[in-house]
Design a protein around this motif. Structure first.
Motif, PDB file in Angstrom:
ATOM      1  N   THR A   1       0.817  -1.204   0.000  1.00 52.82           N
ATOM      2  CA  THR A   1       0.000   0.000   0.000  1.00 52.82           C
ATOM      3  C   THR A   1       0.855   1.259   0.000  1.00 52.82           C
ATOM      4  O   THR A   1       0.383   2.328  -0.312  1.00 52.82           O
ATOM      5  CB  THR A   1      -0.943   0.051   1.213  1.00 52.82           C
ATOM      6  OG1 THR A   1      -0.163  -0.036   2.397  1.00 52.82           O
ATOM      7  CG2 THR A   1      -1.952  -1.066   1.150  1.00 52.82           C
ATOM      8  N   ARG A   2       2.070   1.148   0.350  1.00 53.66           N
ATOM      9  CA  ARG A   2       3.047   2.224   0.253  1.00 53.66           C
ATOM     10  C   ARG A   2       4.376   1.631   0.658  1.00 53.66           C
ATOM     11  O   ARG A   2       4.463   0.499   1.065  1.00 53.66           O
ATOM     12  CB  ARG A   2       2.702   3.413   1.146  1.00 53.66           C
ATOM     13  CG  ARG A   2       2.924   3.142   2.614  1.00 53.66           C
ATOM     14  CD  ARG A   2       2.901   4.435   3.394  1.00 53.66           C
ATOM     15  NE  ARG A   2       3.087   4.143   4.791  1.00 53.66           N
ATOM     16  CZ  ARG A   2       4.267   4.097   5.394  1.00 53.66           C
ATOM     17  NH1 ARG A   2       5.383   4.312   4.735  1.00 53.66           N
ATOM     18  NH2 ARG A   2       4.374   3.830   6.670  1.00 53.66           N
TER      19      ARG A   2
ATOM     20  N   ASP B   1      -1.007   0.499  -3.818  1.00 55.70           N
ATOM     21  CA  ASP B   1      -0.157   0.865  -4.956  1.00 55.70           C
ATOM     22  C   ASP B   1       0.177  -0.437  -5.684  1.00 55.70           C
ATOM     23  O   ASP B   1       1.316  -0.844  -5.793  1.00 55.70           O
ATOM     24  CB  ASP B   1       1.104   1.576  -4.470  1.00 55.70           C
ATOM     25  CG  ASP B   1       1.897   2.208  -5.600  1.00 55.70           C
ATOM     26  OD1 ASP B   1       1.495   2.062  -6.771  1.00 55.70           O
ATOM     27  OD2 ASP B   1       2.922   2.837  -5.318  1.00 55.70           O
TER      28      ASP B   1
ATOM     29  N   ASN C   1       4.418   3.091 -11.604  1.00 58.75           N
ATOM     30  CA  ASN C   1       3.705   1.825 -11.465  1.00 58.75           C
ATOM     31  C   ASN C   1       3.168   1.455 -12.853  1.00 58.75           C
ATOM     32  O   ASN C   1       2.223   2.058 -13.353  1.00 58.75           O
ATOM     33  CB  ASN C   1       2.564   1.993 -10.456  1.00 58.75           C
ATOM     34  CG  ASN C   1       1.754   0.727 -10.272  1.00 58.75           C
ATOM     35  OD1 ASN C   1       1.555  -0.049 -11.207  1.00 58.75           O
ATOM     36  ND2 ASN C   1       1.260   0.522  -9.062  1.00 58.75           N
TER      37      ASN C   1
ATOM     38  N   CYS D   1      -1.207  10.852  -2.179  1.00 55.05           N
ATOM     39  CA  CYS D   1      -0.965   9.500  -1.680  1.00 55.05           C
ATOM     40  C   CYS D   1       0.302   9.584  -0.828  1.00 55.05           C
ATOM     41  O   CYS D   1       0.514  10.594  -0.166  1.00 55.05           O
ATOM     42  CB  CYS D   1      -0.884   8.492  -2.831  1.00 55.05           C
ATOM     43  SG  CYS D   1       0.317   8.872  -4.118  1.00 55.05           S
TER      44      CYS D   1
ATOM     45  N   ASN E   1       2.080   7.525  -7.703  1.00 55.75           N
ATOM     46  CA  ASN E   1       1.291   6.515  -8.411  1.00 55.75           C
ATOM     47  C   ASN E   1      -0.217   6.617  -8.196  1.00 55.75           C
ATOM     48  O   ASN E   1      -0.962   6.853  -9.142  1.00 55.75           O
ATOM     49  CB  ASN E   1       1.777   5.115  -8.057  1.00 55.75           C
ATOM     50  CG  ASN E   1       3.116   4.817  -8.682  1.00 55.75           C
ATOM     51  OD1 ASN E   1       3.316   5.067  -9.856  1.00 55.75           O
ATOM     52  ND2 ASN E   1       4.038   4.296  -7.887  1.00 55.75           N
ATOM     53  N   ARG E   2      -0.669   6.423  -6.963  1.00 60.70           N
ATOM     54  CA  ARG E   2      -2.113   6.441  -6.723  1.00 60.70           C
ATOM     55  C   ARG E   2      -2.703   7.803  -7.054  1.00 60.70           C
ATOM     56  O   ARG E   2      -3.727   7.892  -7.739  1.00 60.70           O
ATOM     57  CB  ARG E   2      -2.407   6.042  -5.273  1.00 60.70           C
ATOM     58  CG  ARG E   2      -2.100   4.567  -5.038  1.00 60.70           C
ATOM     59  CD  ARG E   2      -2.079   4.219  -3.583  1.00 60.70           C
ATOM     60  NE  ARG E   2      -0.801   4.658  -3.010  1.00 60.70           N
ATOM     61  CZ  ARG E   2      -0.417   4.400  -1.775  1.00 60.70           C
ATOM     62  NH1 ARG E   2      -1.216   3.745  -0.962  1.00 60.70           N
ATOM     63  NH2 ARG E   2       0.751   4.792  -1.333  1.00 60.70           N
TER      64      ARG E   2
END
Length: 168
Positions: free
Chosen positions: A3-4, A74, A146, A106, A111-112
């Motif tokens: 997620t990170r 992510d 990503n 994010c 990315n997100r």
């Protein structure tokens, strides 16, 4: 599913957030200060709307600021997560059309947040390639590193969502 986190060779950005187009900002929760040291990016009343794809307590925004939280990894997204990304992009565009400033954030703002901002740009008429290029030019060459998110954008998020839901 990540997620990170730290990826080898991917540096934290040099600023907490960058303006991608007038009123639309992309950023994160951490950046490098002038000496290269990590610093936390705390949002106060800097924006009218803040969209957080990762929520960390104490990072803001201040009470009274419109805040949308949709934590996503992510990594691979399911149909529901992709639908949320699409809704956030639409909400960002509605706020921009109303003359409001929007920050999409994010962890590092690569990315997100890039996925949401790029989709918002596509909704505004840019191609996926134009959106990716603009984001990398304004935020960082590391933005949207990503590859899966780039594939989602190139296919179109509605198509990616349909394919993910069929696979579930």
């Amino acid at each position: 599913m990540r997620t990170r986190g730290e990826q080898p060779g991917v540096p934290a950005p040099d600023s907490p957030w960058n303006e991608i187009m007038p009123g639309l900002w992309m950023g994160g929760h951490e950046f490098r200060d002038g000496s290269g040291q990590p610093e936390f990016a705390v949002v106060r009343k800097d924006f009218d709307v803040v969209q957080s794809l990762l929520r960390l307590p104490g990072y803001g925004p201040d009470p009274g600021v419109e805040h949308h939280v949709w934590p996503i990894p992510d990594g691979p997204l399911d149909g529901t997560q992709l639908a949320g990304v699409m809704r956030l992009a639409q909400a960002a565009n509605e706020a921009l059309d109303a003359g409001r400033s929007v920050l999409v954030r994010c962890y590092h703002g690569y990315n997100r947040s890039g996925l949401v901002v790029a989709h918002a740009l596509v909704q505004r008429g840019r191609s996926a390639e134009e959106a990716i290029e603009l984001i990398r030019g304004r935020r960082s060459p590391w933005a949207l590193h990503n590859k899966l998110f780039v594939e989602y954008l190139r296919a179109g998020l509605a198509t990616a969502r349909l394919l993910e839901e069929l696979a579930e």
